[in-house]
Design a protein around this motif. Structure first.
Motif, short mmCIF file in Angstrom:
data_model
loop_
_atom_site.label_atom_id
_atom_site.label_comp_id
_atom_site.label_asym_id
_atom_site.label_seq_id
_atom_site.Cartn_x
_atom_site.Cartn_y
_atom_site.Cartn_z
N ALA A 1 1.11 -0.89 -0.09
CA ALA A 1 -0.27 0.36 0.70
C ALA A 1 0.82 1.42 0.18
N MET A 2 0.61 2.19 -0.68
CA MET A 2 0.73 3.53 -0.93
C MET A 2 -0.02 4.24 -0.75
N GLY A 3 0.20 6.11 -0.01
CA GLY A 3 -0.34 6.87 -0.11
C GLY A 3 0.49 7.50 0.39
N TRP A 4 -0.57 9.37 -0.04
CA TRP A 4 -0.99 10.38 0.35
C TRP A 4 -1.41 11.11 1.71
N TYR A 5 -0.16 11.84 2.83
CA TYR A 5 -0.84 12.09 3.87
C TYR A 5 -0.50 13.80 3.58
N ARG A 6 -1.79 14.81 4.30
CA ARG A 6 -0.98 15.92 4.40
C ARG A 6 -1.40 16.37 6.14
N GLN A 7 -0.55 17.24 6.74
CA GLN A 7 -1.01 18.03 7.59
C GLN A 7 -1.25 18.88 8.17
N SER B 1 -12.78 15.57 -0.05
CA SER B 1 -12.19 16.75 -0.73
C SER B 1 -11.38 16.58 -1.21
N VAL B 2 -11.38 15.59 -2.12
CA VAL B 2 -9.99 16.17 -3.22
C VAL B 2 -10.91 15.15 -4.13
N LYS B 3 -11.00 14.31 -4.20
CA LYS B 3 -11.52 13.80 -5.38
C LYS B 3 -11.82 14.34 -6.98
N GLY B 4 -11.54 14.23 -7.86
CA GLY B 4 -12.04 15.14 -9.43
C GLY B 4 -10.55 15.86 -9.42
N ARG B 5 -10.29 15.85 -8.46
CA ARG B 5 -8.69 17.00 -8.69
C ARG B 5 -7.80 16.34 -8.53
N PHE B 6 -7.16 15.13 -7.56
CA PHE B 6 -5.79 14.90 -7.13
C PHE B 6 -5.66 13.48 -8.12
N THR B 7 -4.69 12.82 -7.96
CA THR B 7 -5.00 11.93 -8.82
C THR B 7 -3.69 11.02 -8.70
N ILE B 8 -3.54 9.37 -7.47
CA ILE B 8 -2.06 8.83 -7.49
C ILE B 8 -2.19 7.89 -8.22
N SER B 9 -0.39 7.82 -8.75
CA SER B 9 -0.66 6.76 -9.98
C SER B 9 0.76 6.40 -9.02
N ARG B 10 1.88 5.66 -9.84
CA ARG B 10 2.55 4.87 -9.11
C ARG B 10 3.66 4.59 -10.91
N ASP B 11 4.92 4.21 -11.30
CA ASP B 11 5.89 4.05 -11.84
C ASP B 11 6.57 3.25 -11.19
N ASN B 12 6.39 1.61 -11.29
CA ASN B 12 6.88 0.19 -10.55
C ASN B 12 8.24 0.66 -11.07
N ALA B 13 8.90 0.30 -12.55
CA ALA B 13 10.13 0.44 -12.41
C ALA B 13 11.16 1.45 -11.62
N LYS B 14 10.54 3.15 -11.75
CA LYS B 14 11.08 3.18 -10.66
C LYS B 14 10.79 3.34 -9.24
N LYS B 15 10.05 2.77 -9.02
CA LYS B 15 9.46 2.35 -7.44
C LYS B 15 9.10 4.38 -6.75
N THR B 16 8.80 5.03 -7.84
CA THR B 16 7.71 6.21 -7.23
C THR B 16 6.52 6.18 -7.46
N VAL B 17 5.86 6.57 -6.27
CA VAL B 17 5.06 7.48 -6.40
C VAL B 17 4.46 8.56 -6.32
N TYR B 18 3.36 9.02 -7.03
CA TYR B 18 3.10 10.63 -7.77
C TYR B 18 1.39 11.08 -7.62
N LEU B 19 1.59 12.53 -7.25
CA LEU B 19 0.20 12.51 -6.99
C LEU B 19 0.11 14.48 -7.87
N GLN B 20 -0.84 14.26 -8.22
CA GLN B 20 -1.38 15.29 -8.84
C GLN B 20 -2.10 15.33 -8.66
N MET B 21 -2.30 17.48 -8.50
CA MET B 21 -2.84 17.81 -7.78
C MET B 21 -3.52 18.70 -8.49
N ASN B 22 -4.76 19.02 -8.84
CA ASN B 22 -5.50 19.96 -9.63
C ASN B 22 -5.91 21.13 -9.72
N SER B 23 -6.28 21.98 -9.69
CA SER B 23 -7.49 22.88 -8.81
C SER B 23 -7.39 22.91 -8.05
#
Length: 118
Positions: free
Chosen positions: A33-39, A62-84
């Motif tokens: 499991a991977m995720g982004w949290y905020r404080q 609060s972020v549905k429709g604006r944020f998208t989580i994705s990953r690149d397994n080869a790079k072992k990297t997780v992304y969070l695209q934040m719009n609006s």
């Protein structure tokens, strides 16, 4: 041992976009499991977006429709695209990798500041 390094935070105007990245080093065997949290100041840390190894995603209302989580397994990297982005999205964002089963073990990044302001 897993080390997580976040990048991509900064200052953005309302309505703008940012993409956060979280790169893992070390063995991520057992991570499911991977995720982004905020404080935000004076508030508890909250889950923003989650992604399981099976590809299931989960978002805070609060972020549905604006944020998208994705990953690149080869790079072992997780992304969070934040719009609006909105001023209420201002917070320190933390990357999380977790091994979830009969027990849970978490790895955390150091956090990256996102400030939404005009």
């Amino acid at each position: 041992q897993v080390q997580l390094v976040e990048s991509g935070g900064g200052l953005v105007q309302p309505g703008g976009s940012l993409r956060l990245s979280c790169a893992a080093s070390g063995s991520i065997f057992g991570i499911n499991a991977m995720g982004w949290y905020r404080q935000a100041p004076g508030k508890q840390r909250e889950l923003v977006a989650g992604l399981t190894s099976a590809g299931r995603t989960d978002y805070a209302d609060s972020v549905k429709g604006r944020f998208t989580i994705s990953r690149d397994n080869a790079k072992k990297t997780v992304y969070l695209q934040m719009n609006s982005l909105k001023p209420e999205d201002t917070a320190v964002y933390y990357c999380n990798f977790a091994s979830v089963g009969n027990s849970r073990f978490d790895y955390w990044g150091q956090g990256t500041q996102v400030t939404v302001s005009s």
